[in-house]
Scaffold this motif. Structure first.
Motif, PDB file in Angstrom:
ATOM      1  N   SER A 144       1.933   1.697  -3.454  1.00 30.25           N
ATOM      2  CA  SER A 144       0.778   2.112  -4.244  1.00 30.25           C
ATOM      3  C   SER A 144       0.500   3.599  -4.060  1.00 30.25           C
ATOM      4  O   SER A 144       0.250   4.318  -5.030  1.00 30.25           O
ATOM      5  CB  SER A 144      -0.453   1.293  -3.837  1.00 30.25           C
ATOM      6  N   SER A 145       0.554   4.071  -2.846  1.00 27.77           N
ATOM      7  CA  SER A 145       0.252   5.486  -2.588  1.00 27.77           C
ATOM      8  C   SER A 145       1.336   6.405  -3.145  1.00 27.77           C
ATOM      9  O   SER A 145       1.073   7.574  -3.414  1.00 27.77           O
ATOM     10  CB  SER A 145       0.058   5.735  -1.093  1.00 27.77           C
ATOM     11  N   ALA A 146       2.552   5.887  -3.350  1.00 29.39           N
ATOM     12  CA  ALA A 146       3.637   6.688  -3.935  1.00 29.39           C
ATOM     13  C   ALA A 146       3.452   6.865  -5.443  1.00 29.39           C
ATOM     14  O   ALA A 146       4.105   7.710  -6.048  1.00 29.39           O
ATOM     15  CB  ALA A 146       4.982   6.046  -3.636  1.00 29.39           C
ATOM     16  N   SER A 147       2.583   6.061  -6.052  1.00 25.67           N
ATOM     17  CA  SER A 147       2.305   6.124  -7.497  1.00 25.67           C
ATOM     18  C   SER A 147       3.574   6.083  -8.352  1.00 25.67           C
ATOM     19  O   SER A 147       3.725   6.857  -9.291  1.00 25.67           O
ATOM     20  CB  SER A 147       1.491   7.370  -7.839  1.00 25.67           C
ATOM     21  N   ARG A 150       1.977   0.172 -12.417  1.00 28.43           N
ATOM     22  CA  ARG A 150       1.861   0.937 -11.186  1.00 28.43           C
ATOM     23  C   ARG A 150       0.904   0.182 -10.283  1.00 28.43           C
ATOM     24  O   ARG A 150      -0.145  -0.296 -10.739  1.00 28.43           O
ATOM     25  CB  ARG A 150       1.323   2.334 -11.505  1.00 28.43           C
ATOM     26  N   ASP A 165      -2.026  -0.416  -7.844  1.00 31.32           N
ATOM     27  CA  ASP A 165      -3.266   0.321  -7.655  1.00 31.32           C
ATOM     28  C   ASP A 165      -3.890  -0.111  -6.331  1.00 31.32           C
ATOM     29  O   ASP A 165      -3.470   0.325  -5.284  1.00 31.32           O
ATOM     30  CB  ASP A 165      -4.195   0.064  -8.845  1.00 31.32           C
ATOM     31  N   ARG A 166      -4.845  -0.977  -6.372  1.00 29.31           N
ATOM     32  CA  ARG A 166      -5.525  -1.438  -5.164  1.00 29.31           C
ATOM     33  C   ARG A 166      -4.759  -2.599  -4.546  1.00 29.31           C
ATOM     34  O   ARG A 166      -4.290  -3.483  -5.241  1.00 29.31           O
ATOM     35  CB  ARG A 166      -6.930  -1.901  -5.514  1.00 29.31           C
ATOM     36  N   ARG A 220       0.833  -1.212   0.000  1.00 22.23           N
ATOM     37  CA  ARG A 220       0.000   0.000   0.000  1.00 22.23           C
ATOM     38  C   ARG A 220       0.868   1.263   0.000  1.00 22.23           C
ATOM     39  O   ARG A 220       0.512   2.261  -0.626  1.00 22.23           O
ATOM     40  CB  ARG A 220      -0.949   0.000   1.195  1.00 22.23           C
ATOM     41  N   ALA A 221       1.988   1.215   0.699  1.00 21.79           N
ATOM     42  CA  ALA A 221       2.903   2.363   0.707  1.00 21.79           C
ATOM     43  C   ALA A 221       3.446   2.609  -0.698  1.00 21.79           C
ATOM     44  O   ALA A 221       3.519   3.755  -1.159  1.00 21.79           O
ATOM     45  CB  ALA A 221       4.041   2.134   1.689  1.00 21.79           C
ATOM     46  N   GLU A 274      10.927  -1.013  -7.442  1.00 24.67           N
ATOM     47  CA  GLU A 274      10.562   0.365  -7.749  1.00 24.67           C
ATOM     48  C   GLU A 274      11.405   0.834  -8.937  1.00 24.67           C
ATOM     49  O   GLU A 274      12.625   0.701  -8.945  1.00 24.67           O
ATOM     50  CB  GLU A 274      10.834   1.245  -6.526  1.00 24.67           C
TER      51      GLU A 274
END
Length: 175
Positions: free
Chosen positions: A121-124, A139, A141-142, A118-119, A173
């Motif tokens: 994911s939130s960094a996109s 990327r 997503d959920r 999730r971390a 990454e």
């Protein structure tokens, strides 16, 4: 005089028996301590270069940056530094793991693989997701309880690939 020798001999035998019992107890406690150490504790104590063999036979190397239940984050590469998230379920062997361990604190114990994903994911950020069947760039997503959706660039539309955690080898990454 013979009585003194007899009692001295008995005292020596008792002291020896106590010493042997104490050494045995120390060995038992040490073995119990070692048996209670889990992989997360050793990952948290690892400060140097760590090499991890994945279930497909490939190796990922880097310095341990963070770890939680079910995952380790490595910083790999030079001069371009990339973060590689590795689920421990995909790990077959490790080289460079610390012999000692650090007990995880309450916060570390709650940093699950889903939370780490999730971390990301939130960094996109762009990622390379390697699975047991292949790899995909996209990327995150959920992130569900046991799977992650990867948005894959496609011509004119948004393609989503859902990857179960059980098939993940690593997530790199791309920055």
């Amino acid at each position: 005089m013979r009585w003194d020798d007899l009692f001295a001999d008995l005292d020596a035998r008792l002291a020896h028996a106590r010493r042997m019992e104490q050494e045995s107890e120390v060995a038992d406690r040490w073995a119990a301590d070692v048996a209670s150490v889990d992989l997360l504790g050793r990952l948290l104590a690892t400060d140097g270069e760590l090499s991890v063999q994945l279930s497909d036979g490939s190796w990922v190397s880097g310095r341990t940056r963070a770890a939680g239940p079910g995952w380790v984050l490595l910083v790999a590469g030079s001069p371009v530094r990339r973060q590689v998230l590795v689920p421990t379920a995909a790990v077959c062997a490790l080289r460079g793991l610390a012999r000692n361990s650090v007990p995880p604190g309450a916060v570390t114990a709650r940093r699950t693989l889903a939370l780490a994903l999730r971390a990301l994911s939130s960094a996109s950020v762009g990622v390379l997701v390697r699975t047991r069947a292949g790899e995909v760039r996209g990327r995150l997503d959920r992130v569900g309880a046991d799977h992650v959706d990867v948005v894959v660039p496609a011509e004119g539309h948004r393609a989503v690939l859902t990857v179960p955690f059980a098939s993940l080898l690593n997530v790199t990454e791309l920055g």
